[in-house]
Write a protein that holds these residues in place. Structure first.
Motif, mmCIF file in Angstrom:
data_model
loop_
_atom_site.group_PDB
_atom_site.id
_atom_site.type_symbol
_atom_site.label_atom_id
_atom_site.label_comp_id
_atom_site.label_asym_id
_atom_site.label_seq_id
_atom_site.Cartn_x
_atom_site.Cartn_y
_atom_site.Cartn_z
ATOM 1 N N ASP A 7 41.345 25.346 -71.586
ATOM 2 C CA ASP A 7 40.163 24.923 -70.835
ATOM 3 C C ASP A 7 40.500 24.116 -69.580
ATOM 4 O O ASP A 7 39.650 23.905 -68.730
ATOM 5 C CB ASP A 7 39.175 24.164 -71.724
ATOM 6 C CG ASP A 7 39.783 22.979 -72.445
ATOM 7 O OD1 ASP A 7 40.941 22.608 -72.156
ATOM 8 O OD2 ASP A 7 39.101 22.415 -73.323
ATOM 9 N N ARG A 8 41.773 23.690 -69.479
ATOM 10 C CA ARG A 8 42.228 22.998 -68.262
ATOM 11 C C ARG A 8 43.751 22.957 -68.255
ATOM 12 O O ARG A 8 44.384 23.097 -69.285
ATOM 13 C CB ARG A 8 41.641 21.597 -68.171
ATOM 14 C CG ARG A 8 42.062 20.658 -69.281
ATOM 15 C CD ARG A 8 41.340 19.300 -69.184
ATOM 16 N NE ARG A 8 41.764 18.418 -70.243
ATOM 17 C CZ ARG A 8 41.268 18.384 -71.468
ATOM 18 N NH1 ARG A 8 40.304 19.220 -71.812
ATOM 19 N NH2 ARG A 8 41.721 17.538 -72.368
ATOM 20 N N TRP A 9 44.313 22.751 -67.097
ATOM 21 C CA TRP A 9 45.761 22.671 -66.957
ATOM 22 C C TRP A 9 46.093 21.842 -65.733
ATOM 23 O O TRP A 9 45.276 21.674 -64.837
ATOM 24 C CB TRP A 9 46.391 24.066 -66.857
ATOM 25 C CG TRP A 9 45.858 24.897 -65.735
ATOM 26 C CD1 TRP A 9 46.353 24.986 -64.465
ATOM 27 C CD2 TRP A 9 44.712 25.746 -65.773
ATOM 28 N NE1 TRP A 9 45.584 25.830 -63.711
ATOM 29 C CE2 TRP A 9 44.573 26.317 -64.488
ATOM 30 C CE3 TRP A 9 43.785 26.081 -66.757
ATOM 31 C CZ2 TRP A 9 43.551 27.202 -64.179
ATOM 32 C CZ3 TRP A 9 42.771 26.966 -66.441
ATOM 33 C CH2 TRP A 9 42.664 27.509 -65.167
ATOM 34 N N ASP A 10 47.311 21.319 -65.732
ATOM 35 C CA ASP A 10 47.760 20.572 -64.554
ATOM 36 C C ASP A 10 49.281 20.661 -64.443
ATOM 37 O O ASP A 10 49.969 21.017 -65.382
ATOM 38 C CB ASP A 10 47.279 19.114 -64.587
ATOM 39 C CG ASP A 10 47.790 18.362 -65.793
ATOM 40 O OD1 ASP A 10 48.997 18.074 -65.854
ATOM 41 O OD2 ASP A 10 46.973 18.062 -66.689
ATOM 42 N N GLN A 11 49.742 20.313 -63.263
ATOM 43 C CA GLN A 11 51.159 20.351 -62.945
ATOM 44 C C GLN A 11 51.635 18.928 -62.695
ATOM 45 O O GLN A 11 50.913 18.125 -62.093
ATOM 46 C CB GLN A 11 51.352 21.221 -61.686
ATOM 47 C CG GLN A 11 52.780 21.433 -61.281
ATOM 48 C CD GLN A 11 52.873 22.279 -60.016
ATOM 49 O OE1 GLN A 11 51.967 22.285 -59.189
ATOM 50 N NE2 GLN A 11 53.972 22.974 -59.870
ATOM 51 N N SER A 12 52.852 18.613 -63.146
ATOM 52 C CA SER A 12 53.407 17.271 -62.934
ATOM 53 C C SER A 12 53.698 17.044 -61.454
ATOM 54 O O SER A 12 53.804 17.993 -60.667
ATOM 55 C CB SER A 12 54.686 17.096 -63.758
ATOM 56 O OG SER A 12 55.682 17.989 -63.306
ATOM 57 N N ASP A 13 53.832 15.775 -61.079
ATOM 58 C CA ASP A 13 54.103 15.424 -59.683
ATOM 59 C C ASP A 13 55.408 16.029 -59.170
ATOM 60 O O ASP A 13 55.499 16.420 -58.006
ATOM 61 C CB ASP A 13 54.128 13.903 -59.505
ATOM 62 C CG ASP A 13 52.744 13.293 -59.684
ATOM 63 O OD1 ASP A 13 51.742 14.019 -59.515
ATOM 64 O OD2 ASP A 13 52.667 12.093 -60.015
ATOM 65 N N ASP A 14 56.415 16.119 -60.049
ATOM 66 C CA ASP A 14 57.689 16.705 -59.611
ATOM 67 C C ASP A 14 57.676 18.240 -59.660
ATOM 68 O O ASP A 14 58.655 18.884 -59.322
ATOM 69 C CB ASP A 14 58.862 16.147 -60.431
ATOM 70 C CG ASP A 14 58.800 16.526 -61.899
ATOM 71 O OD1 ASP A 14 57.881 17.280 -62.316
ATOM 72 O OD2 ASP A 14 59.684 16.072 -62.652
ATOM 73 N N ARG A 15 56.549 18.825 -60.098
ATOM 74 C CA ARG A 15 56.326 20.272 -60.169
ATOM 75 C C ARG A 15 57.262 20.989 -61.139
ATOM 76 O O ARG A 15 57.448 22.189 -61.054
ATOM 77 C CB ARG A 15 56.391 20.891 -58.776
ATOM 78 C CG ARG A 15 55.358 20.299 -57.834
ATOM 79 C CD ARG A 15 55.363 20.898 -56.467
ATOM 80 N NE ARG A 15 56.700 20.939 -55.893
ATOM 81 C CZ ARG A 15 57.108 21.857 -55.036
ATOM 82 N NH1 ARG A 15 56.290 22.783 -54.610
ATOM 83 N NH2 ARG A 15 58.341 21.846 -54.558
ATOM 84 N N LEU A 16 57.817 20.240 -62.104
ATOM 85 C CA LEU A 16 58.728 20.835 -63.085
ATOM 86 C C LEU A 16 58.105 20.976 -64.475
ATOM 87 O O LEU A 16 58.780 21.386 -65.411
ATOM 88 C CB LEU A 16 60.021 20.006 -63.185
ATOM 89 C CG LEU A 16 60.900 20.035 -61.947
ATOM 90 C CD1 LEU A 16 62.087 19.091 -62.115
ATOM 91 C CD2 LEU A 16 61.375 21.451 -61.636
ATOM 92 N N SER A 17 56.843 20.648 -64.586
ATOM 93 C CA SER A 17 56.176 20.730 -65.885
ATOM 94 C C SER A 17 54.703 21.106 -65.697
ATOM 95 O O SER A 17 54.037 20.583 -64.806
ATOM 96 C CB SER A 17 56.277 19.382 -66.606
ATOM 97 O OG SER A 17 55.607 19.431 -67.837
#
Length: 190
Positions: free
Chosen positions: A72-82
């Motif tokens: 229902d939702r997703w996000d990416q870490s600040d370092d874009r590795l997760s």
């Protein structure tokens, strides 16, 4: 005479032919090829037939953003590795088992182990943490969410059945339409 032959040909063509019917067989006629029951080979077919769903919906909203699916939702870490995909609560597979983050992660790990889109992505690990699937990368990869729109998530039993059939295990029976999807043979009459 020609009219009689034309009429006879039309009647034969339009009449149902019960002699050609096969009991217990689910025939699919469509403009695509099913390469096998393995979702890594034919997952797009399961999606087109509405027999499976993905974490992210392939459709987009008016602004071009991907829409939620099983996640229902997703996000990416600040370092874009997760990437973290939160699993929608209360979802059940066709076989009645509950969709969990572990079930979704296992399905993605299986897909990653086979030839396909995930095998080519820079993925370090796919894990379940609580109600989330966490995809860790070896390098930033912006298409992780987009890939999830192409990968069906099916019950683990489905993958176990297809693996047993592929290995030729004696006694393994693949009857996915009846066991996993709950489809039953139906007869139509006039």
């Amino acid at each position: 005479m020609l009219r009689r032959m034309t009429l006879a040909a039309c009647l034969v063509t339009l009449c149902p032919l019960p002699a050609l019917a096969r009991d217990g067989i689910f025939d699919i006629a469509a403009p695509f090829e099913i390469k096998g029951p393995d979702p890594s080979l034919s997952g797009d077919i399961f999606l087109k037939m509405d027999l499976a769903e993905t974490l992210v919906n392939a459709d987009a909203d008016a602004e071009g953003r991907l829409l939620p699916g099983l996640s229902d939702r997703w996000d990416q870490s600040d370092d874009r590795l997760s990437w973290r995909f939160h699993i929608r609560s209360g979802v059940r597979f066709h076989d009645g088992t509950l969709l969990t983050a572990e079930a979704a992660a296992q399905a993605l790990r299986i897909a990653r182990s086979r030839k396909g889109l995930l095998a080519k992505a820079p993925i370090a690990a796919i894990e379940a943490e609580g109600d989330e699937v966490v995809i860790s990368l070896t390098e930033p990869f912006a298409l992780v969410a987009t890939l999830q729109a192409e990968l069906p998530v099916l019950p683990i039993a489905w993958y176990q059945q297809t693996a047993a059939v592929a290995r030729g295990v004696t006694g393994a029976v693949l009857d996915p339409y009846e066991r996993s999807f709950g489809l039953k043979t139906m007869a139509f009459s006039q």
